[in-house]
Design a protein around this motif. Sequence first.
Motif, PDB file in Angstrom:
ATOM      1  N   ALA A 242       0.862  -1.181   0.000  1.00 25.01           N
ATOM      2  CA  ALA A 242       0.000   0.000   0.000  1.00 25.01           C
ATOM      3  C   ALA A 242       0.897   1.228   0.000  1.00 25.01           C
ATOM      4  O   ALA A 242       1.794   1.348   0.845  1.00 25.01           O
ATOM      5  CB  ALA A 242      -0.907   0.007   1.220  1.00 25.01           C
ATOM      6  N   THR A 243       0.671   2.127  -0.949  1.00 24.50           N
ATOM      7  CA  THR A 243       1.462   3.352  -1.044  1.00 24.50           C
ATOM      8  C   THR A 243       0.510   4.519  -1.257  1.00 24.50           C
ATOM      9  O   THR A 243      -0.339   4.474  -2.148  1.00 24.50           O
ATOM     10  CB  THR A 243       2.464   3.280  -2.204  1.00 24.50           C
ATOM     11  N   ILE A 244       0.657   5.554  -0.446  1.00 21.87           N
ATOM     12  CA  ILE A 244      -0.254   6.701  -0.485  1.00 21.87           C
ATOM     13  C   ILE A 244       0.578   7.974  -0.522  1.00 21.87           C
ATOM     14  O   ILE A 244       1.495   8.153   0.293  1.00 21.87           O
ATOM     15  CB  ILE A 244      -1.179   6.712   0.745  1.00 21.87           C
ATOM     16  N   GLY A 245       0.265   8.877  -1.449  1.00 24.77           N
ATOM     17  CA  GLY A 245       1.017  10.115  -1.522  1.00 24.77           C
ATOM     18  C   GLY A 245       0.380  11.114  -2.468  1.00 24.77           C
ATOM     19  O   GLY A 245      -0.630  10.840  -3.126  1.00 24.77           O
ATOM     20  N   ASN A 246       1.027  12.258  -2.575  1.00 21.55           N
ATOM     21  CA  ASN A 246       0.583  13.325  -3.470  1.00 21.55           C
ATOM     22  C   ASN A 246       1.177  13.061  -4.854  1.00 21.55           C
ATOM     23  O   ASN A 246       2.061  13.767  -5.319  1.00 21.55           O
ATOM     24  CB  ASN A 246       1.045  14.676  -2.921  1.00 21.55           C
ATOM     25  N   PHE A 247       0.661  12.022  -5.503  1.00 18.65           N
ATOM     26  CA  PHE A 247       1.292  11.518  -6.710  1.00 18.65           C
ATOM     27  C   PHE A 247       0.735  12.150  -7.981  1.00 18.65           C
ATOM     28  O   PHE A 247      -0.449  12.470  -8.080  1.00 18.65           O
ATOM     29  CB  PHE A 247       1.102  10.003  -6.813  1.00 18.65           C
ATOM     30  N   THR A 248       1.637  12.269  -8.953  1.00 13.47           N
ATOM     31  CA  THR A 248       1.260  12.542 -10.333  1.00 13.47           C
ATOM     32  C   THR A 248       1.394  11.241 -11.102  1.00 13.47           C
ATOM     33  O   THR A 248       2.387  10.524 -10.954  1.00 13.47           O
ATOM     34  CB  THR A 248       2.178  13.610 -10.948  1.00 13.47           C
ATOM     35  N   LYS A 249       0.409  10.942 -11.913  1.00 13.40           N
ATOM     36  CA  LYS A 249       0.437   9.707 -12.696  1.00 13.40           C
ATOM     37  C   LYS A 249       1.090   9.957 -14.047  1.00 13.40           C
ATOM     38  O   LYS A 249       0.749  10.899 -14.760  1.00 13.40           O
ATOM     39  CB  LYS A 249      -0.983   9.180 -12.880  1.00 13.40           C
ATOM     40  N   VAL A 250       2.040   9.094 -14.390  1.00 12.78           N
ATOM     41  CA  VAL A 250       2.727   9.146 -15.678  1.00 12.78           C
ATOM     42  C   VAL A 250       2.412   7.855 -16.416  1.00 12.78           C
ATOM     43  O   VAL A 250       2.535   6.766 -15.849  1.00 12.78           O
ATOM     44  CB  VAL A 250       4.249   9.293 -15.494  1.00 12.78           C
ATOM     45  N   SER A 251       2.010   7.955 -17.683  1.00 11.50           N
ATOM     46  CA  SER A 251       1.606   6.759 -18.427  1.00 11.50           C
ATOM     47  C   SER A 251       2.449   6.553 -19.675  1.00 11.50           C
ATOM     48  O   SER A 251       2.769   7.501 -20.397  1.00 11.50           O
ATOM     49  CB  SER A 251       0.132   6.851 -18.831  1.00 11.50           C
ATOM     50  N   ASP A 252       2.793   5.287 -19.907  1.00 14.46           N
ATOM     51  CA  ASP A 252       3.312   4.816 -21.180  1.00 14.46           C
ATOM     52  C   ASP A 252       2.446   3.621 -21.568  1.00 14.46           C
ATOM     53  O   ASP A 252       1.614   3.158 -20.780  1.00 14.46           O
ATOM     54  CB  ASP A 252       4.785   4.413 -21.056  1.00 14.46           C
ATOM     55  N   TRP A 253       2.659   3.093 -22.775  1.00 12.93           N
ATOM     56  CA  TRP A 253       1.834   1.987 -23.246  1.00 12.93           C
ATOM     57  C   TRP A 253       2.711   0.907 -23.841  1.00 12.93           C
ATOM     58  O   TRP A 253       3.619   1.179 -24.632  1.00 12.93           O
ATOM     59  CB  TRP A 253       0.803   2.469 -24.273  1.00 12.93           C
ATOM     60  N   TYR A 254       2.416  -0.323 -23.427  1.00 14.91           N
ATOM     61  CA  TYR A 254       3.087  -1.499 -23.978  1.00 14.91           C
ATOM     62  C   TYR A 254       2.128  -2.142 -24.975  1.00 14.91           C
ATOM     63  O   TYR A 254       1.113  -2.718 -24.595  1.00 14.91           O
ATOM     64  CB  TYR A 254       3.445  -2.461 -22.847  1.00 14.91           C
ATOM     65  N   LYS A 255       2.447  -2.022 -26.244  1.00 12.42           N
ATOM     66  CA  LYS A 255       1.597  -2.576 -27.295  1.00 12.42           C
ATOM     67  C   LYS A 255       2.066  -3.992 -27.594  1.00 12.42           C
ATOM     68  O   LYS A 255       3.062  -4.204 -28.277  1.00 12.42           O
ATOM     69  CB  LYS A 255       1.650  -1.709 -28.554  1.00 12.42           C
ATOM     70  N   TYR A 256       1.372  -4.976 -27.036  1.00 10.13           N
ATOM     71  CA  TYR A 256       1.811  -6.357 -27.138  1.00 10.13           C
ATOM     72  C   TYR A 256       1.117  -7.125 -28.259  1.00 10.13           C
ATOM     73  O   TYR A 256       1.448  -8.288 -28.513  1.00 10.13           O
ATOM     74  CB  TYR A 256       1.607  -7.081 -25.806  1.00 10.13           C
ATOM     75  N   ALA A 257       0.169  -6.509 -28.923  1.00  3.53           N
ATOM     76  CA  ALA A 257      -0.506  -7.108 -30.066  1.00  3.53           C
ATOM     77  C   ALA A 257      -1.011  -5.973 -30.944  1.00  3.53           C
ATOM     78  O   ALA A 257      -1.129  -4.831 -30.489  1.00  3.53           O
ATOM     79  CB  ALA A 257      -1.661  -8.006 -29.608  1.00  3.53           C
ATOM     80  N   PRO A 258      -1.304  -6.246 -32.201  1.00  5.53           N
ATOM     81  CA  PRO A 258      -1.735  -5.161 -33.094  1.00  5.53           C
ATOM     82  C   PRO A 258      -2.918  -4.356 -32.570  1.00  5.53           C
ATOM     83  O   PRO A 258      -3.025  -3.148 -32.838  1.00  5.53           O
ATOM     84  CB  PRO A 258      -2.092  -5.905 -34.387  1.00  5.53           C
TER      85      PRO A 258
END
Length: 674
Positions: A242-258
């Motif tokens: 469990a982790t709680i904080g004043n977080f900013t979410k950063v996203s990348d994408w793993y394209k594992y199929a077409p």
Amino acid sequence: MMKPLIVTIAVMLFVACAQVHTQELRSAQTESFTEHVRAEMERYRVRAQLLARARLYVPIADVKYYRLNLRIADQKNFLSGDVTTLARVTDASATQITYDLNNTMKVDSAFVDGVRAQFSQNQSTLQITLVRPYNAGDLVTTRVYYRGNPAYTGLGSYADAVSAEGSRWVYTLSEPYGARDWWPCIDHPSDKADSADIVLTCAQTLTPVSNGMLADTVRNTDSTKTYTWKERYPISTYLIAATIGNFTKVSDWYKYAPTDSMEVTSYVLPTIAQSSPQYRQNLALVPRMLEVYSSMFGQYPFIKEKYGQVEFGWGGGMEHQTLTSLGSRAFTEGTIAHELAHQWFGDMITCRTWGDLWLNEGFAQYCEALWRERQYGAAAYASVMASRINDAKNAQGTLFVKDTGDVNNLFNYTRVYQKGSWVLHMLRHAVGDSMFFASMRAYAHDPSVQYGTASTADVRRVFEQTTGKDLAWFFNEWVFGESYPRYVCTLSSAAEGQTYRAQVRIQQTTGTINPAFFTMPVDLKFFSGSWDTTLTITTNAQDQTAQFVLSHKPDSLQFDPQNWILRDVTRANTSVAGVEGVPLDFSLSQNFPNPFNPSTVVSFSVPRQSRVSIRIYDITGREVAVLTEGERPAGFYHLPLTMPHGASGVYLCRMTAVHTAGVFSETRKLLLLR
């Protein structure tokens, strides 16, 4: 009094070496070893007092499901909530079910199948009386309501802190025995739950994150919010976080199929760029890392959920399932690659007992080298493994940890991490590249361990089934044996008509009777001017001789030229004309004396004509001296180094030798004490 002071300064300055960032000195070994392994070791070192509470696991129930419902929204360092556990009874004679729970967490009530039950607590366990007899195979549900101040042992398995920008920051790390500090569970790696829900309530200004997928978010009327995270893959207790904080979410994408992608989510604090300026660049590598590991071991094992990282307050990283926790300075390429590899080896397949921890840490450490190889080439792989050889040689005891009652012993970096990775490196050579990677993939897909637990015997079984080879000798020597071989090699030759008969004598010692000698395939590279050939023999005695018929008269020999073996090797005198006293291998020895002030001696060996460069750098990566630069014939060399100027601290001595067969590079640390 001075000796302990020197040790302390050396450790402090060694950690400072991680700040070297120049292109010349920026290497995989500095990044992964210093920033990751040392940080983990320090964390475990100060938590050693936990071990008195580790208990022998005697299963009376097999956990199927956990539901943690935790409120972390009140005063600092206070947690309240309830934990529901669904388990299958394995012992029909049992009248109680026992959970691990530190007694700083006070149980208010306990229920068994909805009926209030009697319970008792001692220092580290909670015993709940069953409300009726159960047959083996029956399901039983318990619910425990509790509250308290989680134990802060060492750096703590549960921390309630304040971040650099002033917000509340709560994070957990339960490996190996810390889950019991903050929730009741069967705290043993062999008992995986089939699934888990982690329900976290905190202030609305914060973001609570955990394993699996976010299923629900509720804003409550008391200025709190509740996030429900669902993990639907099997999971060990120490991997729940469990982790709680004043977080900013950063996203990348793993394209594992077409037509399919998985989000790679990372949660960082506003100050992350100050601690890790390259954090975003390194996080962007994760989709590529997922591609590389998936191509070797099979698809990312939690593909239906997520992968990501979250910033926490301890050094190094921790491979919490689907969401790795990273220290603010650990958003480095090497640490990220190491922790991601754990999702296959450590999370999907978990060591069944802590004695087999190398199946987690040694595998992940080796996978980092494989990442470097696939991404940057064979030279990068060789550099990583070369950087670990001295640590691996310093490993004490067997790779299989016999005494798991001491965290220092259990998480010993030279043995479990560094030697563990080297054992896989050697196994790769012993079975061949194609069979090694086929075996690794087969191990990851073996139905008896996939999403379960494994022992060293399982790894051996899968490798033997895949390769068709009996590998008892290898595992007995390198996992259950100690030390490493010290070889002495002698070369002689004589003309036989139009060919030459070369005779190679190999003697070895190990410094132990377990084993008295190592059975290993050894490559021997013979040289004659610009001609060379490589032949392989198997060493299987303390003293043996092999003969080879060669088309050229050998003038030198390189033993294990690609450094596949954890070993030392020296060359005895030989009857080959003109090569008396020629070293067998390239090497850069540790300077002597060390520490020094202001003078020391740097020794190195060159087995054949090479262009040799030896340069000295400070911890910022600035070059401070050139010890030698130019062509050197084969031989042993001892060069004085005097540093009349410069501050006390760690300096790096780097040797590079360019020769017809390739490039040799090695770095040593020098400690100047004024």
